[in-house]
Design an enzyme around this catalytic site. Sequence first.
Site, PDB file in Angstrom:
ATOM      1  N   SER A   1       0.819  -1.214   0.000  1.00  0.00           N
ATOM      2  CA  SER A   1       0.000   0.000   0.000  1.00  0.00           C
ATOM      3  C   SER A   1       0.854   1.265   0.000  1.00  0.00           C
ATOM      4  O   SER A   1       2.005   1.267   0.453  1.00  0.00           O
ATOM      5  CB  SER A   1      -0.905   0.025   1.234  1.00  0.00           C
ATOM      6  OG  SER A   1      -1.679  -1.145   1.293  1.00  0.00           O
TER       7      SER A   1
HETATM    8  N1  SAH Z   1      -0.336  -5.393   3.933  1.00  0.00           N
HETATM    9  C1  SAH Z   1       0.407  -5.656   2.733  1.00  0.00           C
HETATM   10  C2  SAH Z   1      -0.313  -5.272   1.449  1.00  0.00           C
HETATM   11  C3  SAH Z   1      -1.271  -6.237   1.122  1.00  0.00           C
HETATM   12  S1  SAH Z   1      -1.886  -6.405  -0.501  1.00  0.00           S
HETATM   13  C4  SAH Z   1       1.757  -4.985   2.739  1.00  0.00           C
HETATM   14  O1  SAH Z   1       2.074  -4.277   3.697  1.00  0.00           O
HETATM   15  O2  SAH Z   1       2.496  -5.188   1.794  1.00  0.00           O
HETATM   16  C5  SAH Z   1      -3.193  -7.499  -0.008  1.00  0.00           C
HETATM   17  C6  SAH Z   1      -2.729  -8.875   0.386  1.00  0.00           C
HETATM   18  O3  SAH Z   1      -3.875  -9.564   0.896  1.00  0.00           O
HETATM   19  C7  SAH Z   1      -2.217  -9.703  -0.777  1.00  0.00           C
HETATM   20  O4  SAH Z   1      -0.949 -10.196  -0.471  1.00  0.00           O
HETATM   21  C8  SAH Z   1      -3.244 -10.821  -0.904  1.00  0.00           C
HETATM   22  O5  SAH Z   1      -2.708 -12.027  -1.357  1.00  0.00           O
HETATM   23  C9  SAH Z   1      -3.769 -10.927   0.523  1.00  0.00           C
HETATM   24  N2  SAH Z   1      -5.079 -11.549   0.698  1.00  0.00           N
HETATM   25  C10 SAH Z   1      -6.179 -11.433  -0.094  1.00  0.00           C
HETATM   26  N3  SAH Z   1      -7.194 -12.163   0.416  1.00  0.00           N
HETATM   27  C11 SAH Z   1      -6.734 -12.744   1.568  1.00  0.00           C
HETATM   28  C12 SAH Z   1      -7.301 -13.621   2.535  1.00  0.00           C
HETATM   29  N4  SAH Z   1      -8.561 -14.055   2.457  1.00  0.00           N
HETATM   30  N5  SAH Z   1      -6.532 -14.002   3.581  1.00  0.00           N
HETATM   31  C13 SAH Z   1      -5.241 -13.587   3.696  1.00  0.00           C
HETATM   32  N6  SAH Z   1      -4.638 -12.784   2.795  1.00  0.00           N
HETATM   33  C14 SAH Z   1      -5.374 -12.362   1.742  1.00  0.00           C
END
Ligand code: SAH
Length: 246
Positions: free
Chosen positions: A93
């Site tokens: 993000s």
């Molecule tokens: N917090 C992260 C950014 C996340 S992008 C950072 O600091 O880099 C969103 C992430 O959520 C992705 O890696 C995606 O694979 C994950 N995601 C999506 N659905 C999910 C779920 N049901 N459970 C766990 N992770 C999930």
Amino acid sequence: MIIVTLPSFRLLAALCFLTMVIMAAAGVANAADAFAALREHMVRTQIEERGVSDPAVLRAMRVVPRHEFVPNGGGALAYGDHPVSIGYGQTISQPYIVAYMTEQLDLKPGARVLEIGSGSAYQAAVLAEITTSVYTIEIIPELAKHTDETLSRLGYTSVKRRHGDGYYGWPEAAPFDAIIVTAAASHLPPPLIEQLAVGGRMIVPVGGTWWTQNLVLVTKGSEGKIKTRTLIPVRFVPLTGGPRER
Ligand code: SAH
């Protein structure tokens, strides 16, 4: 005339080597300084000027080396005012959004916090700079492995990591004082509301996938009464998993 005898030649070679070592160390220091300067600029212009003021959040954003969480060292791109691709169709993000969401959690040192969507592990590291009890879940196995390696490499060993579907939370470690969902949900996941402690705060982007969503702040009052408040429009990658895949 200069006569180079064998011992002085050795001395010269040793001096050359020493100079190279010192220059290399200075280079590393300069690179570290350059990243620190980029980070300071990021915090002042993207975060403080937009109203984030919690000292613990600002300190964490100043300390965590964001470039280390972006693929291939990331370079200066990591400190730009935008999300960055981390592969597998996912993004780390925008710095401001990380700071804003973290501030909304109002974390006290020692608070138990759960993150859904570890991704690059950057948000988890920011949380770990504020509290000692951080849990993070990632659904994509390769990213979960990467999260694990990154957090270990950078010394964030106290963060508990799990590969799995975060829609269902981490029931064995519940209740949590704070929950942060970093992927867009179509609705508030009931298991996460369940796992929020009384007095706890959850922040989650809610809305249509791929379109703009709203950040929603959920608070749990006494007797488990839930209150929601819509904060700002955001754009996140979708939360996958949950009952749709059952
Ligand atoms: N917090 C992260 C950014 C996340 S992008 C950072 O600091 O880099 C969103 C992430 O959520 C992705 O890696 C995606 O694979 C994950 N995601 C999506 N659905 C999910 C779920 N049901 N459970 C766990 N992770 C999930």
